[in-house]
Design an enzyme around this catalytic site. Structure first.
Site, PDB file in Angstrom:
ATOM      1  N   THR A   1      -5.969   4.207  -9.167  1.00  0.00           N
ATOM      2  CA  THR A   1      -6.105   5.233  -8.143  1.00  0.00           C
ATOM      3  C   THR A   1      -7.523   5.766  -8.210  1.00  0.00           C
ATOM      4  O   THR A   1      -8.115   5.825  -9.295  1.00  0.00           O
ATOM      5  CB  THR A   1      -5.109   6.386  -8.362  1.00  0.00           C
TER       6      THR A   1
ATOM      7  N   CYS B   1      -9.328   5.511  -1.311  1.00  0.00           N
ATOM      8  CA  CYS B   1      -7.957   5.824  -1.699  1.00  0.00           C
ATOM      9  C   CYS B   1      -7.197   4.514  -1.613  1.00  0.00           C
ATOM     10  O   CYS B   1      -7.248   3.832  -0.575  1.00  0.00           O
ATOM     11  CB  CYS B   1      -7.347   6.870  -0.773  1.00  0.00           C
TER      12      CYS B   1
ATOM     13  N   GLU C   1      -4.205   3.769  -1.172  1.00  0.00           N
ATOM     14  CA  GLU C   1      -3.193   3.664  -0.117  1.00  0.00           C
ATOM     15  C   GLU C   1      -3.795   3.354   1.252  1.00  0.00           C
ATOM     16  O   GLU C   1      -3.108   2.806   2.120  1.00  0.00           O
ATOM     17  CB  GLU C   1      -2.382   4.963  -0.020  1.00  0.00           C
TER      18      GLU C   1
END
Length: 238
Positions: free
Chosen positions: A92, A205, A207
């Protein structure tokens, strides 16, 4: 004939994942595909994955308890080291705010997620990029400062757009929700940055790589999770 490999012939990768698990699955897939492509046959990566409960981590982020979040990740890093990991990836961008705290707890290195991306940007000789990510990543210096320190100018969205990006990440993508209207909004933010001089887009990020596709954007896209995972596979085979 391919060289015969045995256990121990490659380095063991330690992954701190679960932030969110949707993006962590991409790390697992990419690393194993890279190792298979190099070694062939039925080869896959030697790795150890510790997947955290993201709810707990997000609550600590929201309340500003970064030292406690760092302690949790540092404890996990020690467990990965004891289990045989040769180096560690924090899967992350945002939690690299505590990367130094995690690295200080172990005798093995942490591969910082920004470094493979910075190298890729420099290889393309770009000097200005748009950084998209969580509010923490876009606003605070722990992450974007690495780019600036490498001679790369960093754009971030203005406040209303910044809040939108953060909301899409936490309220949609981290829950596995992909919405076309959110994709369209992201592309509008990218286009506005292009008009202000951005030469590329850093998906800061993990995601965001689930939402923004290469074919959607005319600018080069730098997928931090993908670059991080591919670098880890190469390092494991080095």
């Amino acid at each position: 004939m391919k060289e015969k490999w045995s256990v121990g012939a490659v380095k063991t990768i330690g992954l701190i994942g679960g932030m969110s698990w949707e993006s962590t699955t991409e790390y697992y897939r990419i690393i194993n595909e890279e190792v298979r492509d190099v070694l062939g046959e039925l080869h896959s990566a030697e790795l150890i994955l510790y997947s955290v409960d993201f709810f707990i981590i997000e609550q600590l982020q929201h309340s500003g308890e970064w030292d406690e979040a760092g302690r949790i990740l540092a404890d996990i890093a020690v467990k990965l080291e004891q289990a045989g990991a040769d180096f560690i990836l924090i899967c992350t961008n945002t939690m690299h705010k505590v990367a130094q705290q995690v690295e200080d707890a172990t005798e093995i290195p942490i591969v910082h997620i920004a470094e493979p991306t910075i190298r890729s940007i420099q290889e393309q000789r770009l000097t200005q990029i748009l950084l998209l990510g969580t509010r923490y990543t876009m606003v605070e210096d722990f992450y974007k400062g690495r780019y600036a320190g490498s001679g790369i100018e960093v754009q971030i969205p203005d406040e209303p757009a910044l809040a939108e990006v953060n909301q899409i990440i936490f309220e949609e993508l981290c829950l596995g929700v992909i919405r076309e209207q959110s994709r369209a909004r992201m592309l509008a933010i990218i286009e506005a940055a292009r008009q202000k001089g951005a030469q590329g887009v850093v998906l800061g990020c993990t995601e965001l790589e689930l939402l923004i596709r290469d074919e959607d954007v005319t600018l080069p896209i730098f997928k931090t999770a993908e670059l991080h995972a591919k670098y880890a596979a190469k390092e494991a085979l080095r």
